[in-house]
Design an enzyme around this catalytic site. Structure first.
Site, mmCIF file in Angstrom:
data_model
loop_
_atom_site.group_PDB
_atom_site.id
_atom_site.type_symbol
_atom_site.label_atom_id
_atom_site.label_comp_id
_atom_site.label_asym_id
_atom_site.label_seq_id
_atom_site.Cartn_x
_atom_site.Cartn_y
_atom_site.Cartn_z
ATOM 1 N N ASP A 1 0.872 -1.179 0.000
ATOM 2 C CA ASP A 1 0.000 0.000 0.000
ATOM 3 C C ASP A 1 0.911 1.232 0.000
ATOM 4 O O ASP A 1 1.353 1.671 -1.055
ATOM 5 C CB ASP A 1 -0.923 -0.087 1.216
ATOM 6 C CG ASP A 1 -1.948 1.020 1.284
ATOM 7 O OD1 ASP A 1 -2.062 1.788 0.323
ATOM 8 O OD2 ASP A 1 -2.657 1.119 2.308
ATOM 9 N N LYS B 1 -0.795 -1.669 -4.806
ATOM 10 C CA LYS B 1 -1.580 -0.425 -4.978
ATOM 11 C C LYS B 1 -0.613 0.618 -5.521
ATOM 12 O O LYS B 1 -0.041 1.421 -4.766
ATOM 13 C CB LYS B 1 -2.160 0.027 -3.641
ATOM 14 C CG LYS B 1 -3.312 -0.807 -3.135
ATOM 15 C CD LYS B 1 -3.936 -0.166 -1.890
ATOM 16 C CE LYS B 1 -4.981 -1.056 -1.275
ATOM 17 N NZ LYS B 1 -5.452 -0.570 0.043
ATOM 18 N N PHE C 1 -9.834 -0.435 -0.585
ATOM 19 C CA PHE C 1 -9.590 -1.437 0.449
ATOM 20 C C PHE C 1 -10.121 -2.797 0.014
ATOM 21 O O PHE C 1 -11.282 -2.926 -0.348
ATOM 22 C CB PHE C 1 -10.219 -1.009 1.774
ATOM 23 C CG PHE C 1 -9.618 -1.739 2.945
ATOM 24 C CD1 PHE C 1 -8.419 -1.308 3.493
ATOM 25 C CD2 PHE C 1 -10.223 -2.868 3.465
ATOM 26 C CE1 PHE C 1 -7.840 -1.989 4.557
ATOM 27 C CE2 PHE C 1 -9.654 -3.560 4.534
ATOM 28 C CZ PHE C 1 -8.458 -3.119 5.078
ATOM 29 N N VAL C 2 -9.248 -3.795 0.056
ATOM 30 C CA VAL C 2 -9.625 -5.139 -0.384
ATOM 31 C C VAL C 2 -9.505 -6.144 0.759
ATOM 32 O O VAL C 2 -8.749 -5.937 1.712
ATOM 33 C CB VAL C 2 -8.768 -5.604 -1.586
ATOM 34 C CG1 VAL C 2 -9.111 -4.829 -2.837
ATOM 35 C CG2 VAL C 2 -7.275 -5.491 -1.278
ATOM 36 N N ARG D 1 -10.407 -13.092 6.242
ATOM 37 C CA ARG D 1 -9.116 -13.628 5.777
ATOM 38 C C ARG D 1 -9.262 -14.933 4.997
ATOM 39 O O ARG D 1 -8.477 -15.228 4.113
ATOM 40 C CB ARG D 1 -8.183 -13.907 6.963
ATOM 41 C CG ARG D 1 -7.597 -12.677 7.614
ATOM 42 C CD ARG D 1 -6.411 -13.072 8.478
ATOM 43 N NE ARG D 1 -6.054 -12.060 9.457
ATOM 44 C CZ ARG D 1 -5.287 -10.995 9.198
ATOM 45 N NH1 ARG D 1 -4.819 -10.787 7.987
ATOM 46 N NH2 ARG D 1 -5.011 -10.137 10.154
HETATM 47 P P1 IMP Z 1 1.789 -0.528 3.819
HETATM 48 O O1 IMP Z 1 2.787 -0.599 4.932
HETATM 49 O O2 IMP Z 1 1.049 0.772 3.794
HETATM 50 O O3 IMP Z 1 2.354 -0.907 2.461
HETATM 51 O O4 IMP Z 1 0.670 -1.571 4.168
HETATM 52 C C1 IMP Z 1 0.925 -2.872 4.170
HETATM 53 C C2 IMP Z 1 0.037 -3.646 5.114
HETATM 54 O O5 IMP Z 1 -1.222 -3.019 5.372
HETATM 55 C C3 IMP Z 1 -0.265 -4.944 4.441
HETATM 56 O O6 IMP Z 1 0.642 -5.931 4.892
HETATM 57 C C4 IMP Z 1 -1.693 -5.233 4.838
HETATM 58 O O7 IMP Z 1 -1.708 -6.071 5.968
HETATM 59 C C5 IMP Z 1 -2.302 -3.906 5.197
HETATM 60 N N1 IMP Z 1 -3.173 -3.403 4.108
HETATM 61 C C6 IMP Z 1 -2.918 -2.418 3.224
HETATM 62 N N2 IMP Z 1 -3.917 -2.243 2.348
HETATM 63 C C7 IMP Z 1 -4.854 -3.173 2.686
HETATM 64 C C8 IMP Z 1 -6.146 -3.516 2.132
HETATM 65 O O8 IMP Z 1 -6.647 -2.967 1.131
HETATM 66 N N3 IMP Z 1 -6.794 -4.531 2.759
HETATM 67 C C9 IMP Z 1 -6.294 -5.202 3.844
HETATM 68 N N4 IMP Z 1 -5.097 -4.912 4.381
HETATM 69 C C10 IMP Z 1 -4.383 -3.905 3.806
#
Ligand code: IMP
Ligand code: MG
Length: 162
Positions: free
Chosen positions: A91, A119, A140-141, A153
């Site tokens: 993300d 993303k 959000f997925v 999950r």
């Molecule tokens: P980041 O650190 O912002 O890249 O987010 C990574 C973590 O956030 C992932 O390992 C997911 O567990 C959670 N995450 C991010 N986007 C989503 C989503 O759309 N659905 C569910 N979990 C998400």
């Protein structure tokens, strides 16, 4: 909620990723718990690799808290090795960036990253994962390991939370 990526689409992409991973000869392929558990299991099935697990959390509801909470890890074990970190989704890229930095600082030789979902518009280019299966919009997925407050999950496909 509606289906975004089917079980069949996921299985096909995983076969492609397995071909890439086989050629890389990683010393360790590491699962980021909890979200990556299902993807990691399917991705490593039948591959001749050493596997390991790291547990982190950073999300409450659909927002990142901005703090990466490493609950379980043993970074010392990767000294001098080539490792691949596997997560469910990139993300902001913050989780993978932090983990990559920690593992490199602990003495790993190289660290690549692999996610099921990317993303693309949610992070700068320097936070791009090394490999990914699908590029998705900034929404959000859930499912296939991904949760909304620990729910959904175990869905076998990816759905959009709406
Ligand atoms: P980041 O650190 O912002 O890249 O987010 C990574 C973590 O956030 C992932 O390992 C997911 O567990 C959670 N995450 C991010 N986007 C989503 C989503 O759309 N659905 C569910 N979990 C998400
Ligand atoms: Mg996660």
């Amino acid at each position: 909620m509606h289906e975004l990526i089917s079980e069949k689409q996921i299985a096909d992409k995983i076969k492609d990723l397995q071909k890439i991973i086989k050629n890389k000869n990683y010393d360790y392929v590491i699962c980021v718990l909890n979200g990556a558990y299902m993807f990691f299991s399917d991705l490593t099935k039948g591959l001749n690799v050493n596997i390991d697990f790291i547990k982190v959390s950073s999300y409450v509801d659909t927002k990142s808290t901005g703090i990466l909470n490493v609950q379980y890890a043993n970074f010392e074990k990767y000294v001098g090795l080539n490792v691949l970190i596997v997560d469910d989704i990139c993300d902001s890229g913050y989780t993978l960036n932090c983990l990559k930095t920690y593992i490199l600082n602990a003495g790993a030789k190289t660290v690549d990253t692999c996610v099921l979902l990317n993303k693309k518009t949610a992070h700068p280019i320097e936070n791009e994962p090394t490999f990914y299966a699908f590029s998705i919009e900034n929404e959000f997925v859930i499912g296939y390991g991904l949760d909304y407050n620990e729910k959904y999950r175990t869905l076998p496909y990816i759905a959009v939370m709406k």
